[in-house]
Design a protein around this motif. Structure first.
Motif, PDB file in Angstrom:
ATOM      1  N   ASP A  43      31.431  59.205  17.307  1.00  0.00           N
ATOM      2  CA  ASP A  43      32.280  60.309  16.836  1.00  0.00           C
ATOM      3  C   ASP A  43      33.103  59.897  15.619  1.00  0.00           C
ATOM      4  OD1 ASP A  43      31.412  62.017  18.811  1.00  0.00           O
ATOM      5  OD2 ASP A  43      33.042  61.514  20.192  1.00  0.00           O
ATOM      6  N   MET A  44      33.500  58.637  15.553  1.00  0.00           N
ATOM      7  CA  MET A  44      34.297  58.184  14.409  1.00  0.00           C
ATOM      8  C   MET A  44      33.458  58.033  13.145  1.00  0.00           C
ATOM      9  SD  MET A  44      37.052  55.472  16.002  1.00  0.00           S
ATOM     10  CE  MET A  44      35.991  54.651  17.174  1.00  0.00           C
ATOM     11  N   ILE A  45      32.123  58.032  13.316  1.00  0.00           N
ATOM     12  CA  ILE A  45      31.216  57.866  12.176  1.00  0.00           C
ATOM     13  C   ILE A  45      30.697  59.210  11.682  1.00  0.00           C
ATOM     14  CG2 ILE A  45      29.006  56.879  11.474  1.00  0.00           C
ATOM     15  CD1 ILE A  45      29.533  54.656  13.595  1.00  0.00           C
ATOM     16  N   ASP A  46      30.310  60.080  12.612  1.00  0.00           N
ATOM     17  CA  ASP A  46      29.675  61.349  12.227  1.00  0.00           C
ATOM     18  C   ASP A  46      30.718  62.384  11.809  1.00  0.00           C
ATOM     19  OD1 ASP A  46      30.866  62.325  14.512  1.00  0.00           O
ATOM     20  OD2 ASP A  46      29.035  63.151  15.362  1.00  0.00           O
TER      21      ASP A  46
ATOM     22  N   GLY B  83      33.864  59.441   9.086  1.00  0.00           N
ATOM     23  CA  GLY B  83      33.905  58.597   7.901  1.00  0.00           C
ATOM     24  C   GLY B  83      34.082  57.115   8.109  1.00  0.00           C
ATOM     25  N   TYR B  84      34.257  56.644   9.336  1.00  0.00           N
ATOM     26  CA  TYR B  84      34.317  55.205   9.586  1.00  0.00           C
ATOM     27  C   TYR B  84      32.898  54.624   9.545  1.00  0.00           C
ATOM     28  CZ  TYR B  84      39.248  55.293  11.010  1.00  0.00           C
ATOM     29  OH  TYR B  84      40.611  55.407  11.029  1.00  0.00           O
ATOM     30  N   THR B  85      32.792  53.344   9.254  1.00  0.00           N
ATOM     31  CA  THR B  85      31.509  52.657   9.324  1.00  0.00           C
ATOM     32  C   THR B  85      31.449  51.866  10.626  1.00  0.00           C
ATOM     33  OG1 THR B  85      32.232  50.598   8.271  1.00  0.00           O
ATOM     34  CG2 THR B  85      31.519  52.410   6.823  1.00  0.00           C
ATOM     35  N   VAL B  86      30.239  51.576  11.052  1.00  0.00           N
ATOM     36  CA  VAL B  86      30.099  50.811  12.289  1.00  0.00           C
ATOM     37  C   VAL B  86      30.653  49.401  12.121  1.00  0.00           C
ATOM     38  CG1 VAL B  86      27.746  49.982  11.802  1.00  0.00           C
ATOM     39  CG2 VAL B  86      28.510  50.245  14.166  1.00  0.00           C
TER      40      VAL B  86
ATOM     41  N   ILE C  68      41.510  49.564  14.872  1.00  0.00           N
ATOM     42  CA  ILE C  68      40.742  50.364  13.905  1.00  0.00           C
ATOM     43  C   ILE C  68      41.692  51.045  12.925  1.00  0.00           C
ATOM     44  CG2 ILE C  68      39.258  52.396  13.645  1.00  0.00           C
ATOM     45  CD1 ILE C  68      38.007  51.619  16.375  1.00  0.00           C
ATOM     46  N   LYS C  69      42.746  51.640  13.432  1.00  0.00           N
ATOM     47  CA  LYS C  69      43.694  52.341  12.563  1.00  0.00           C
ATOM     48  C   LYS C  69      44.440  51.371  11.652  1.00  0.00           C
ATOM     49  CE  LYS C  69      46.078  54.446  15.713  1.00  0.00           C
ATOM     50  NZ  LYS C  69      47.162  55.319  16.238  1.00  0.00           N
ATOM     51  N   ALA C  70      44.803  50.220  12.192  1.00  0.00           N
ATOM     52  CA  ALA C  70      45.625  49.288  11.419  1.00  0.00           C
ATOM     53  C   ALA C  70      44.830  48.564  10.343  1.00  0.00           C
ATOM     54  CB  ALA C  70      46.268  48.273  12.363  1.00  0.00           C
ATOM     55  N   ARG C  71      43.571  48.334  10.583  1.00  0.00           N
ATOM     56  CA  ARG C  71      42.795  47.487   9.678  1.00  0.00           C
ATOM     57  C   ARG C  71      42.034  48.256   8.610  1.00  0.00           C
ATOM     58  NH1 ARG C  71      40.535  43.458  14.529  1.00  0.00           N
ATOM     59  NH2 ARG C  71      42.606  42.623  15.055  1.00  0.00           N
ATOM     60  N   HIS C  72      41.942  49.578   8.746  1.00  0.00           N
ATOM     61  CA  HIS C  72      41.146  50.342   7.797  1.00  0.00           C
ATOM     62  C   HIS C  72      41.821  51.668   7.485  1.00  0.00           C
ATOM     63  CE1 HIS C  72      37.899  47.472   8.361  1.00  0.00           C
ATOM     64  NE2 HIS C  72      38.071  47.601   9.669  1.00  0.00           N
TER      65      HIS C  72
ATOM     66  N   GLU D 232      42.377  59.301  10.095  1.00  0.00           N
ATOM     67  CA  GLU D 232      42.886  58.363  11.101  1.00  0.00           C
ATOM     68  C   GLU D 232      43.996  58.959  11.970  1.00  0.00           C
ATOM     69  OE1 GLU D 232      46.218  55.684   8.777  1.00  0.00           O
ATOM     70  OE2 GLU D 232      44.124  55.036   8.694  1.00  0.00           O
ATOM     71  N   ASN D 233      44.646  60.017  11.507  1.00  0.00           N
ATOM     72  CA  ASN D 233      45.672  60.662  12.335  1.00  0.00           C
ATOM     73  C   ASN D 233      45.099  61.314  13.583  1.00  0.00           C
ATOM     74  OD1 ASN D 233      47.733  59.928  10.603  1.00  0.00           O
ATOM     75  ND2 ASN D 233      47.609  61.829   9.409  1.00  0.00           N
TER      76      ASN D 233
END
Length: 608
Positions: A543-546, A565-568, A588-592, A597-598
């Motif tokens: 879900d975080m990718i699609d 919009g996240y990458t694997v 995930i939120k802190a590093r990218h 991200e909200n």
């Protein structure tokens, strides 16, 4: 804290290996076959007389010299015969490892192609497939022929079974200046070293009743009976394909019977008289039509498979390319094609202990163009396909599963002919069981492929961050089973991550590689799965990718997903140090940085 961590590691070692899998593994030490202390290969297999022993080769050479003296054979240059020295060139060895470390030492040596059954016996596929399981803690033995100048490991037990002279490997016959290109040898003449080699092989193979392994059919030409085409060199080659249920469709056209067509039979006599005397006989002929059928599935090239060409103690190797083509080094005479489902980093086991193989034909100067479909050959082939892509492909830049190196061992993958819960338990290797068990027997190709990827993703997670991984296993599985202290989020983290990788690899293979733009993996890439359907194997990672929001597409029973919009690779980076569901989310939120991200907290909160 140090004592607490040590205690956890001890419990994880002693208890966790019996409990953890993708779900609880209830057959961790199951043996469906009778255990024995050692395998008696005399039961149901045939022991062959070995032409390559120094003793038999010396006898063969003495026969040649006797025939020279009695003028049965003439030699253009007798010095080539008198200068030949029959001495031990190789040792036929049986390794008997007693620990995983010892097995790892010999498996890491790429100069040795090992076999877990004797090389001087003739076996049927059925016999090898039904070998009894070894007792717990007992390791398979391995057979191989090695040059006498090879340094053998001091700390691995072995037994020298026989001293060999392998003339095909002798520089006296194989140096560039001595190799003859002629295609035949006359039975009564030795004109060069190639003739001497062929006479020597003929004598040794005849002495041991194996001459059919080298003798080839003579061509029809003048005085052919006086010539041999015996044991000449050839390079085995071929193309291998494997059936994949989900790689597309196949169209076949077949001829089928339609109806009978009747006609007047022909008669050489006077037709007019025949009609006056009696009716003309009726004959019939079959009329056929052509039917075109389109079925789901097709043969695709088998990439990265290790093909061996085995001729007694001489073994040549080739690896199939992306088109499924392979070519090995040269052999002489008859040899057997074998697919050994093993690469340097992983080994697929037929069951749990023994090496999986596909034994091809034993032939002379014939290519092997083979389509694999059905049974354990296809099963092993699909597991190999997934493992090969994960280990030797780009894998989206993700961490590799554990590799074979000085400090690590070869990944063992057990192909269990069962349908149930597959699993990864890295501690199994400490008692010599395969770390990964695949139980997708009889299922579609994409399920075998995807499940193998899923379990390798667990192994890669462990290799990337053992401390965090073991903590998730402890809190998610062992603490629950032992102390009734359930941590659902920890299980969810483990399984959601592996599910994410599984989906992406499946889409890459079936949608992209095979150009099927409408292909979807299980349950619409896990998007068509209600929140209540499963609390562990969630779609959160994908879900975080699609860019699909299931809530809008399928309704309120499905996850609310406004993240994209996240990458694997970014998701994997978030796993480092993550010992819980919320820590993975926060990392995930802190590093990218990501524009959505909200909504990450909202997405993760779908599953509690």
């Amino acid at each position: 804290m140090k004592h607490k961590n040590s205690y956890r590691l001890l419990i994880l070692t002693l208890i966790g290996i019996f409990i953890y899998s993708c779900q609880n593994e209830d057959d961790f030490l199951e043996n469906s076959q009778t255990e024995i202390s050692s395998i008696d290969y005399s039961q149901g297999a045939k022991k062959l007389e070995n032409p390559y022993t120094v003793e038999n080769m010396q006898k063969a050479f003495e026969n040649i010299k006797t025939k020279l003296n009695s003028k049965q054979i003439s030699a253009k240059n007798t010095s080539s015969v008198s200068n030949l020295e029959i001495t031990t060139s190789h040792y036929y060895i049986k390794f008997k490892p007693e620990t995983e470390e010892q097995e790892g030492i010999i498996k890491r040596d790429t100069t040795m192609i090992l076999s877990d059954y004797p090389l001087d016996w003739e076996f049927t596929d059925e016999y090898l497939d039904n070998r009894p399981e070894l007792p717990e803690g007992k390791f398979p033995e391995y057979w191989v022929a090695v040059p006498t100048d090879k340094t053998l490991p001091n700390d691995v037990p072995y037994e020298i079974l026989e001293e060999l002279y392998i003339p095909e490997e002798d520089p006296a016959f194989n140096s560039e200046s001595r190799v003859s290109e002629k295609g035949y040898t006359q039975k009564g003449k030795i004109d060069d070293n190639e003739d001497l080699l062929r006479h020597l092989l003929n004598e040794a193979y005849t002495l041991t009743n194996n001459e059919d392994d080298l003798l080839e059919e003579p061509k029809t030409e003048t005085n052919v009976q006086a010539k041999w085409i015996f044991g000449s060199k050839w390079n085995p080659s071929g193309t291998l394909k494997i059936w994949d249920d989900n790689a597309g469709t196949s169209t076949t056209t077949t001829r089928v019977f339609s109806h009978w067509e009747y006609y007047d039979c022909e008669d050489n006599g006077d037709i007019g008289i025949q009609r006056r005397i009696k009716p003309i006989e009726q004959c019939r002929r079959a009329v056929y039509r052509y039917v075109t059928n389109t079925v789901q599935g097709k043969y695709v090239p088998l990439d990265g498979a290790q093909v061996l060409m085995r001729q007694w103690f001489t073994v040549r190797q080739g690896i199939t390319d992306q088109n499924g083509y392979f070519r090995t080094g040269s052999v002489r005479g008859k040899a057997r094609y074998i697919i050994q489902w093993e690469r340097y980093h992983y080994s697929i086991r037929n069951g749990s202990l023994f090496q999986a193989e596909t034994r091809g034909p034993k032939v002379k100067k014939q290519a092997w163009n083979h389509n694999i479909k059905g049974g354990d050959d296809e099963y092993h082939g699909m597991i190999h396909t997934a493992a090969h892509i994960y280990y030797y492909g780009s894998r989206f830049g993700l961490t590799s599963p554990p590799t074979n190196s000085f400090w690590r061992k070869q990944m063992k993958i057990a192909a269990r002919e069962q349908n149930g819960v597959s699993s990864h338990v890295h501690q199994r290797r400490w008692i010599h069981l395969a770390q990964i068990h695949i139980k997708k027997w009889g299922e579609e190709s994409q399920q075998v492929f995807g499940t193998t990827i899923h379990e390798l993703a667990h192994a890669a997670h462990w290799a990337m961050d053992r401390s965090a991984y073991n903590n998730l296993v402890w809190d998610g599985y062992i603490s629950d089973a032992v102390f009734n202290n359930q941590n659902r989020g920890d299980v969810r983290t483990l399984e959601t991550w592996a599910t994410t990788v599984e989906i992406l690899f499946a889409l890459n293979r079936y949608r992209d590689m095979f150009n099927q733009p409408n292909y979807k993996y299980n349950l619409e890439n896990f998007q068509f799965r209600k929140i209540s359907d499963n609390n562990f194997y969630t779609s959160a990672g994908f879900d975080m990718i699609d860019n699909i929001n299931q809530r809008n597409v399928y309704g309120s029973a499905y996850p609310l997903d406004r993240v994209s919009g996240y990458t694997v690779k970014q998701l994997e980076d978030g796993l480092r140090g993550a010992k819980s569901w919320t820590e993975w989310r926060n990392n995930i939120k802190a590093r990218h940085n990501n524009s959505t991200e909200n909504f990450v907290d909202e997405l993760f909160n779908n599953w509690q």
